[in-house]
Design a protein around this motif. Structure first.
Motif: not given
Ligand SMILES: Nc1ncnc2c1ncn2[C@@H]1O[C@H](COP(=O)(O)OP(=O)(O)OP(=O)(O)O)[C@@H](O)[C@H]1O
Ligand SMILES: [Mg+2]
Lengths: 375, 257
Positions: B223-228, B232-237
């Motif tokens: 749950l959160g802002v897409p960019a964060e 946080k999960h270390g993914t590009q997209t």
């Protein structure tokens, strides 16, 4: 109120755009009236009757004549005994056999008409069923005539005879003209089909295509929805009633002896039944065909047990008792009475009361079930 | 996190221990959620995750098995009738009247929400103009292409100017250009001050949301802002994030930039 008007208007917009629905509303009544009215009259023209006359009185000969002059029966011939009659029936030579016992004429005087033996070939149920109804009616009509004559001849018997005059089922249709008898019944059939089926289908359609869910997130209440969905079909049912009645009166020359207002009042009570049935069907159906068949199933049942084809009095006792719970029967009796007999309200209070009770029960149940479904 | 009534009334949507079972199967499992007013909230999850079930509870179409939710500050257990007047809902499946003209559909929903004839006319004029439906006003709804049907559904859901919109896969099955255009409409709606609660399978659309949640088997797993979330999960997209958290791929939707 405004919400209901909004729904009603939407409903009419949909109906008027639906060619199939329009066809059903306008063409079906015409077709059904004609097919039924003619099928019924031609069907009954040639019931094959064999008879045996043990009484050999002028009264018994008069009864036999009454059969063959009615236009519904053709003679297979006179048999010498019951055994011969039965063999003709078995071979299919005869559809119905009539056995006039010794003492028929005397029995009449005592009001004893049930001694006349009628046997019907049960294989052709529609023909023999109605044939039997007509045969019984002829016997009773003859008996009534004879008794009336006797009473005129012997006025001193008046009080004694009065008690034993048989009730004639076809009293209001003495010439046994099946058209007269059938056409008002077909009018009943028509408004049942139109109001019951179309309501059921219109409600289930909303379920089927998902619009019901969309409506349920709006402030529409279930009661508003029910009102909005049924009111258009009340209009259509009345249109249908007027349309079919006019065809009956002007094309089929069916007499209209009673009051239009009474007919409207009865129709309103009856519509509770058909609209309720449509609504009930919609609560147990997921698609339109299902709703259609569910309504049709109950309607068929109601019509078979309504006296549509032959008098309910001819049915076995326990079925006859059950027909009191059949709203179609009561409305059928009211409509035939209004058309043919010119009944007034006081003549049909029991039918009105039962129709009101059953209608309220059915519509009430439908409303409750519908509200539950949407919980 | 403790929730109470006064707290929840400042938020557009709140769910607390919201649960719904079908038989033994738990479609929504102890859902906890807060959505602020004015957000475009992306409610993501694989097929069968329980998104539609949750939305149907918020809208009063389905009763929770347990737990509670507040919509526009009102508890769904008691005030579903009031809630209905404040929200707009676009269901996953197109559910307007195919046999009405598109104008008649809008008219009908305006009437159902109790708008006056004048208001309805005004609203139809301004919405159809904005959504590009004016030319098709007198078209039969069944003859519209799906993309336009979706716009009409949005117009009908917004006839009464709801402050909160629930859109369940509003762009399913249409081409990327139509999706892009629909999202422009969502943005405009949010700019006008409405809260938009939207589900989607297209991960490019998820990027447009102010916040998202990702649901799996009835539970929220992120749950959160897409960019964060991506950081946080270390993914590009969002696409990769979704794959990583849910184990199945969302649809990339061949986004057009
Ligand atoms: N009325 C119902 N009865 C039984 N099971 C149901 C019912 N409605 C939904 N489910 C089940 O609940 C689960 C969640 O369904 P839901 O429609 O909420 O998922 P979703 O996240 O919206 O999926 P999708 O992305 O495919 O729309 C599914 O497994 C579904 O089969
Ligand atoms: Mg869904």
């Amino acid at each position: 109120m405004k919400t209901i008007i909004t729904i009603v208007r939407k409903e009419f917009q949909q109906i008027l755009r639906d060619k199939g629905m329009l066809r059903m509303i306008v063409a079906v009544p015409i077709i059904q009236l004609f097919i039924f009215a003619y099928a019924v009259t031609t069907d009954l023209k040639n019931v094959k009757l064999a008879y045996v006359d043990h009484d050999r009185t002028s009264e018994s000969r008069q009864l036999v004549d009454a059969f063959f002059t009615s236009g519904y029966f053709t003679s297979v011939g006179m048999a010498e005994n019951q055994t011969k009659l039965m063999s003709w029936l078995m071979e299919g030579k005869a559809d119905i056999t009539l056995n006039i016992p010794i003492g028929y004429a005397e029995g009449i005087v005592r009001g004893n008409v049930s001694d006349v033996g009628l046997i019907v070939d049960g294989q052709n149920s529609s023909l023999s069923g109605r044939g039997r109804g007509y045969a019984e009616a002829i016997i009773r009509t003859e008996a009534a005539k004879l008794m009336e004559n006797k009473r005129l001849e012997h006025p001193e018997l008046e009080t004694k005879m009065h008690r034993i005059v048989p009730v004639t089922r076809y009293y209001y249709n003495p010439e046994l003209e099946s058209k007269k008898y059938m056409v008002p019944a077909i009018v009943v059939l028509l408004i049942s089909i139109i109001s019951g089926m179309l309501t059921g289908m219109a409600v289930v359609k909303e379920k089927e295509v998902g619009t019901l869910e969309q409506l349920m997130v709006t402030p529409i209440t279930p009661m508003q929805f029910i009102a909005g969905k049924t009111i258009p079909f009340i209009f259509i049912a009345f249109f249908e009633l007027a349309f079919a009645s006019l065809i009956a009166i002007f094309f089929f020359k069916i007499p209209f002896e009673g009051s239009v207002l009474l007919m409207i009042a009865a129709a309103i009570l009856y519509l509770q039944v058909t609209l309720g049935a449509g609504l009930l069907a919609s609560t147990v159906s997921q698609i339109q065909q299902q709703a259609m068949f569910t309504v049709w199933f109950f309607l068929l049942f109601g019509i078979l047990m309504s006296g549509f084809f032959y008098p309910v009095e001819n049915m076995p006792k326990w079925i006859y008792m059950l027909t009191y719970l059949n709203p179609v029967r009561h409305f059928m009796e009211i409509m035939r009475g209004i058309f043919l007999k010119g009944v007034t309200f006081s003549d049909i209070i029991p039918q009105f009361a039962l129709l009101f009770g059953l209608g309220t029960l059915i519509f009430g149940t439908a409303v409750i079930k519908f509200r539950k479904m949407n919980d | 996190m403790t929730l109470n009534h006064s707290h929840s009334s400042n938020l557009a949507v709140v769910a607390k221990d919201l649960t719904r079972c079908f038989g033994n199967f738990t479609a929504v499992d102890n859902l906890q959620l807060e959505v602020s007013r004015g957000e475009i909230f992306g409610f993501l999850g694989a097929n069968g995750a329980g998104k539609t079930t949750a939305i149907r509870m918020f809208c009063g179409l389905l009763k929770p098995t347990s737990g509670e939710a507040w919509v526009d500050g009102l508890p769904i257990s008691r005030d579903s009738e009031k809630i209905k007047r404040r929200i707009g809902y676009m269901s996953q499946r197109f559910s307007l009247y195919d046999d009405l003209l598109i104008e008649e559909n809008a008219n009908f929903f305006g009437g159902v929400y109790g708008l006056s004839k004048k208001e309805i006319e005004l609203r139809i004029a301004e919405q159809f103009e904005r959504l590009g439906l004016t030319k098709q006003k007198r078209t039969l709804t069944s003859e519209l292409p799906l993309g336009f049907k979706q716009r009409l559904a949005l117009a009908c859901a917004m006839m009464h100017r709801p402050r909160l919109l629930f859109l369940d896969e509003p762009t399913g099955g249409v081409d990327p250009i139509a999706r892009r255009e629909f999202w422009d409409l969502i943005y405009e709606t949010a700019e006008d001050g409405a809260t938009v609660f939207v589900t989607t399978h297209y991960m490019d659309e998820a990027e447009y949301c102010s916040r998202v949640s990702i649901m799996k088997d009835g539970k929220i797993v992120a749950l959160g802002v897409p960019a964060e979330l991506k950081r946080k999960h270390g993914t590009q997209t969002m696409e990769d994030l979704f794959l990583k958290l849910v184990g199945v791929s969302g649809e990339s939707g061949e986004s057009v930039e």
